[in-house]
Design an enzyme around this catalytic site. Structure first.
Site, PDB file in Angstrom:
ATOM      1  N   ASN A 149     -75.822  58.703-100.205  1.00  0.00           N
ATOM      2  CA  ASN A 149     -76.091  60.041 -99.680  1.00  0.00           C
ATOM      3  C   ASN A 149     -74.766  60.793 -99.646  1.00  0.00           C
ATOM      4  O   ASN A 149     -73.935  60.557 -98.779  1.00  0.00           O
ATOM      5  CB  ASN A 149     -76.691  59.900 -98.270  1.00  0.00           C
ATOM      6  CG  ASN A 149     -76.850  61.229 -97.558  1.00  0.00           C
ATOM      7  OD1 ASN A 149     -76.691  62.289 -98.157  1.00  0.00           O
ATOM      8  ND2 ASN A 149     -77.159  61.174 -96.266  1.00  0.00           N
ATOM      9  N   TRP A 150     -74.593  61.693-100.626  1.00  0.00           N
ATOM     10  CA  TRP A 150     -73.302  62.385-100.756  1.00  0.00           C
ATOM     11  C   TRP A 150     -73.121  63.456 -99.688  1.00  0.00           C
ATOM     12  O   TRP A 150     -72.058  64.036 -99.561  1.00  0.00           O
ATOM     13  CB  TRP A 150     -73.173  63.024-102.141  1.00  0.00           C
ATOM     14  CG  TRP A 150     -73.139  62.059-103.295  1.00  0.00           C
ATOM     15  CD1 TRP A 150     -73.446  60.714-103.268  1.00  0.00           C
ATOM     16  CD2 TRP A 150     -72.772  62.343-104.646  1.00  0.00           C
ATOM     17  NE1 TRP A 150     -73.295  60.166-104.521  1.00  0.00           N
ATOM     18  CE2 TRP A 150     -72.885  61.145-105.395  1.00  0.00           C
ATOM     19  CE3 TRP A 150     -72.368  63.501-105.321  1.00  0.00           C
ATOM     20  CZ2 TRP A 150     -72.604  61.076-106.765  1.00  0.00           C
ATOM     21  CZ3 TRP A 150     -72.088  63.434-106.688  1.00  0.00           C
ATOM     22  CH2 TRP A 150     -72.198  62.234-107.389  1.00  0.00           C
ATOM     23  N   GLY A 157     -71.489  57.550 -89.672  1.00  0.00           N
ATOM     24  CA  GLY A 157     -70.196  58.232 -89.791  1.00  0.00           C
ATOM     25  C   GLY A 157     -69.234  57.916 -88.663  1.00  0.00           C
ATOM     26  O   GLY A 157     -68.207  58.583 -88.519  1.00  0.00           O
ATOM     27  N   GLY A 186     -73.400  56.559 -96.677  1.00  0.00           N
ATOM     28  CA  GLY A 186     -72.790  57.883 -96.616  1.00  0.00           C
ATOM     29  C   GLY A 186     -71.339  57.814 -97.063  1.00  0.00           C
ATOM     30  O   GLY A 186     -71.041  57.772 -98.254  1.00  0.00           O
ATOM     31  N   GLY A 187     -70.447  57.756 -96.096  1.00  0.00           N
ATOM     32  CA  GLY A 187     -69.002  57.801 -96.371  1.00  0.00           C
ATOM     33  C   GLY A 187     -68.537  56.905 -97.512  1.00  0.00           C
ATOM     34  O   GLY A 187     -67.772  57.341 -98.386  1.00  0.00           O
ATOM     35  N   HIS A 230     -83.469  62.887 -92.376  1.00  0.00           N
ATOM     36  CA  HIS A 230     -82.154  62.343 -92.001  1.00  0.00           C
ATOM     37  C   HIS A 230     -81.787  62.821 -90.591  1.00  0.00           C
ATOM     38  O   HIS A 230     -82.126  63.950 -90.209  1.00  0.00           O
ATOM     39  CB  HIS A 230     -81.100  62.804 -93.014  1.00  0.00           C
ATOM     40  CG  HIS A 230     -79.791  62.097 -92.828  1.00  0.00           C
ATOM     41  ND1 HIS A 230     -78.886  62.488 -91.882  1.00  0.00           N
ATOM     42  CD2 HIS A 230     -79.273  61.007 -93.426  1.00  0.00           C
ATOM     43  CE1 HIS A 230     -77.841  61.663 -91.919  1.00  0.00           C
ATOM     44  NE2 HIS A 230     -78.055  60.758 -92.850  1.00  0.00           N
TER      45      HIS A 230
HETATM   46  P1  PGA Z   1     -72.439  56.723 -93.132  1.00  0.00           P
HETATM   47  O1  PGA Z   1     -73.722  57.657 -93.347  1.00  0.00           O
HETATM   48  O2  PGA Z   1     -72.541  55.597 -94.144  1.00  0.00           O
HETATM   49  O3  PGA Z   1     -71.257  57.612 -93.396  1.00  0.00           O
HETATM   50  O4  PGA Z   1     -72.480  56.214 -91.739  1.00  0.00           O
HETATM   51  C1  PGA Z   1     -74.985  57.115 -93.602  1.00  0.00           C
HETATM   52  C2  PGA Z   1     -76.012  58.212 -93.675  1.00  0.00           C
HETATM   53  O5  PGA Z   1     -75.897  59.204 -92.948  1.00  0.00           O
HETATM   54  O6  PGA Z   1     -76.971  58.122 -94.459  1.00  0.00           O
END
Ligand code: PGA
Length: 251
Positions: free
Chosen positions: A9-10, A173, A234-235, A95
């Site tokens: 997920n960019w 995050g 995400g990250g 999300h």
């Molecule tokens: P993260 O995000 O890996 O940066 O914790 C995951 C997401 O929000 O899908």
């Protein structure tokens, strides 16, 4: 058995140049015999560009949101047919950032899931509790209600086509990952709930991803849990090498 799916997920990162670099980096080092499905979800503005670049690869395209109408006077919204026309196969729905920042409700998310399914897109339906809810010992109530409301009116045949992503909000995050045992406990609960709502056979076939600070260092252990069938990253998906390491951990 549920298919293992690793999705990136960019979020609101990557302009065109950045998207080209990132997807090229992933594609050029993608292992030949993948043991999972790989999905990238760039921002809307990069979907077309990324779709062209992944054409002769195993990478699938996903979007991060959509509206539940096919077309109309809905300024700034994007529809399922538009996503399909640009090559998307998946769409992330519900999300926690959409829920918390943009006020998306279970009812709205339910409409989007239904539209994605009838349109032929695979929804990645996100659920998860906040820190306050976990500390208040209502995690399972929150998850139950998000699943029941999100899947309201969806038939057994249709539910078999969705992916669920369990993402504890406190782990997104923040660098705080749910421990493999904590994640497995909720995943098993979701699978049991799907068994109650549908059947054991259907529940066993549904991919339930974990998301929330997944990184190369913790991916193998999380993905090794019996009810964890992939990751929504995400990250760590914004750098090709760390995303590739997570893909490699999905054995
Ligand atoms: P993260 O995000 O890996 O940066 O914790 C995951 C997401 O929000 O899908």
């Amino acid at each position: 058995m549920a298919k293992m799916i690793i999705a990136g997920n960019w979020k609101m990162y990557m302009d065109i140049a950045g998207s080209v670099d990132l997807v090229a980096g992933i594609k050029n080092s993608l292992p030949a015999n993948l043991s999972c499905e790989v999905v990238v979800c760039p921002p809307f503005t990069s979907l077309e560009t990324v779709n062209v670049l992944i054409k002769d690869s195993a990478i699938k395209l996903g979007a991060q949101n959509m509206y539940f109408e096919d077309s109309g006077a809905f300024t700034a919204e994007i529809s399922a047919p538009m996503l399909i026309s640009v090559g998307a196969k998946y769409v992330i729905l519900g999300h926690s950032e959409r829920r918390a920042i943009f006020g998306e409700t279970d009812e709205l998310i339910n409409k989007k899931i239904k539209k994605a399914i009838v349109s032929g897109l695979t929804p990645i339906f996100c659920i998860g509790e906040t820190l306050q809810q976990r500390e208040g010992n209502i995690t399972f109530d929150v998850i139950r209600s998000q699943v029941v409301e999100g899947l309201k009116g969806i038939s057994e045949a249709d539910v078999a086509r969705i992916v669920i992503a369990y993402e504890p909000v406190w782990a997104i995050g923040t660098g705080k990952t749910a421990s493999p045992a904590q994640a497995q406990e909720v995943h098993a609960f979701i699978r049991k709930l799907l068994t109650e709502l549908y059947s054991a056979a259907t529940a066993a076939g549904i991919t339930i991803q974990y998301g929330g600070s997944v990184k190369p260092e913790n991916a193998a252990e999380l993905l090794g849990q019996p009810d964890i069938n992939g990751a929504l990253v995400g990250g760590a998906c914004l750098k090709a090498d760390s995303f590739l390491k997570i893909i490699q951990a999905a054995k």
